[in-house]
Enzyme design. Structure first.
Site, mmCIF file in Angstrom:
data_model
loop_
_atom_site.group_PDB
_atom_site.id
_atom_site.type_symbol
_atom_site.label_atom_id
_atom_site.label_comp_id
_atom_site.label_asym_id
_atom_site.label_seq_id
_atom_site.Cartn_x
_atom_site.Cartn_y
_atom_site.Cartn_z
ATOM 1 N N CYS A 248 30.225 35.772 39.680
ATOM 2 C CA CYS A 248 29.540 34.477 39.754
ATOM 3 C C CYS A 248 29.267 34.057 41.211
ATOM 4 O O CYS A 248 28.454 34.687 41.872
ATOM 5 C CB CYS A 248 30.342 33.424 39.000
ATOM 6 N N HIS A 333 30.722 36.077 33.420
ATOM 7 C CA HIS A 333 32.189 35.982 33.478
ATOM 8 C C HIS A 333 32.869 36.992 32.560
ATOM 9 O O HIS A 333 33.074 36.715 31.376
ATOM 10 C CB HIS A 333 32.632 34.566 33.093
ATOM 11 N N GLU A 335 35.920 37.763 32.536
ATOM 12 C CA GLU A 335 37.228 37.232 32.118
ATOM 13 C C GLU A 335 37.087 36.289 30.937
ATOM 14 O O GLU A 335 38.063 35.970 30.260
ATOM 15 C CB GLU A 335 37.922 36.526 33.289
#
Length: 360
Positions: A248, A333, A335
């Site tokens: 990001c 993202h 994660e």
């Protein structure tokens, strides 16, 4: 109590006040996730913004503090169609109403969030005010809205000092905290890594001197071009042969550090349902995203980096592979948290990069 959302184009929405009793001016953005409102509220990337949730019912499973992505909530304000009056979940600690008050976040409920989202899509992200003052004067408010900027919010979102999270006997990873979500470090720890988290303004020399096997650049809030001093340090990290994985804001800063450019999107990507295509394999993954800026692919030098992922919806850049370097970066993202989990394999790829370098 009545509340009002006033946009800088003069549009006014009337609804019911929720959360903390205060007035705010912020950048108004929307998130299309159907769940995960706690993760949205505790994502540091929302610093300097007020979030409209497009899903119409928010708060029905309450707040479970274990699911938070940081120690506090970050948005300036919260905008929903309906805030659930009850929370049904065996894991819940408190209701979302209590959480908003506890965290000092004002909001508005009962407005047509679909209409608000359509305005932001058609006209672009704009600033707005949430207020309970029924005697507001548009002539006074609109100039104030136009002046608002998020500023350098990374300084607010980063950690105050270096700390370690032990994961076992695996690789040593240096995580530069630009406003990191908890699950980035946890994704590495679950893979046996020892993670040292560094404040955003740490000098590259300190990170390099600690001898990490790999470097992680996190997500974070704001305009990447505001991070001038951080970009200078990231260039020094790029010049090493240490494997680097960036997410990001970290992805954008690495691009800027190596001569590329970024620009502000019309209304950004925020939600848990964005398709991205791997340009090498042709496979499409569903991703979690939260960004309002993007790397300009027209200004990439292929001798430095080439596109690795693109957004299927609008063709914007979603990742870069750096030529001749152990560096790859993504705009989305991996994660996730609360999901989807499609892209978690990228952490495994990062682990393999570190292993290859160590065994070379």
């Amino acid at each position: 109590m009545k509340a009002f959302l006033i946009l800088e184009d003069g549009t006014v929405f009337t609804g019911a006040h929720i959360g903390a009793n205060k007035e705010i001016i912020s950048e108004i953005v929307f998130n299309t996730s159907m769940s995960g409102y706690l993760e949205v509220l505790t994502d540091p990337s929302y610093a300097g913004q007020a979030v409209c949730m497009t899903y119409p019912l928010i708060g029905n499973y309450g707040i479970c503090r274990l699911d938070a992505e940081s120690k506090r909530a970050w948005p300036d304000g919260f905008i929903v169609r309906e805030l659930s009056r009850t929370a049904s979940n065996f894991r819940k600690d408190i209701t979302i109403q209590t959480f908003l008050k506890e965290q000092g976040i004002p909001g508005i409920a009962g407005i047509d969030t679909r209409a608000l989202t359509k305005i932001l899509r058609e006209k672009g992200t704009m600033n707005g005010m949430i207020t309970t003052n029924e005697k507001f004067d548009l002539n006074e408010i609109l100039p104030e809205l136009k002046k608002y900027t998020t500023g350098n919010v990374v300084e607010k979102a980063t950690c105050s000092s270096k700390y370690e999270i032990k994961g076992g006997s695996g690789k040593k990873v240096a995580l530069l905290d630009l406003g990191a979500k908890n699950n980035i470090a946890l994704s590495l720890v679950r893979r046996g890594c020892d993670v040292t988290v560094y404040p955003a303004f740490t000098k590259a020399e300190e990170i390099i001197a600690d001898g990490p096997d790999g470097i992680m650049l996190s997500n974070g809030p704001g305009d990447p071009k505001e991070c001038v001093s951080i970009i200078e340090e990231i260039k020094k990290l790029y010049d090493t042969d240490i494997p680097i994985f960036a997410i990001c804001l970290g992805h954008q800063l690495m691009a800027l550090a190596t001569g590329a450019d970024t620009y502000k999107m019309k209304y950004g990507h925020r939600g848990g349902n964005h398709p991205v295509k791997d340009l090498e394999t042709g496979r499409v993954y569903i991703s979690s995203q939260n960004h309002g800026y993007v790397v300009d692919m027209d200004k990439l030098d292929p001798k430095i980096a080439v596109p690795a992922f693109i957004n299927v919806n609008d063709g914007t850049n979603e990742g870069l592979s750096y030529t001749g370097k152990n560096i790859f970066t993504v705009q989305y993202h991996p994660e996730a948290c609360p999901g989807p989990q499609d892209s978690g394999y990228l952490f495994d790829r990062f682990i393999r990069m570190m292993e290859v370098r160590k065994n070379a």
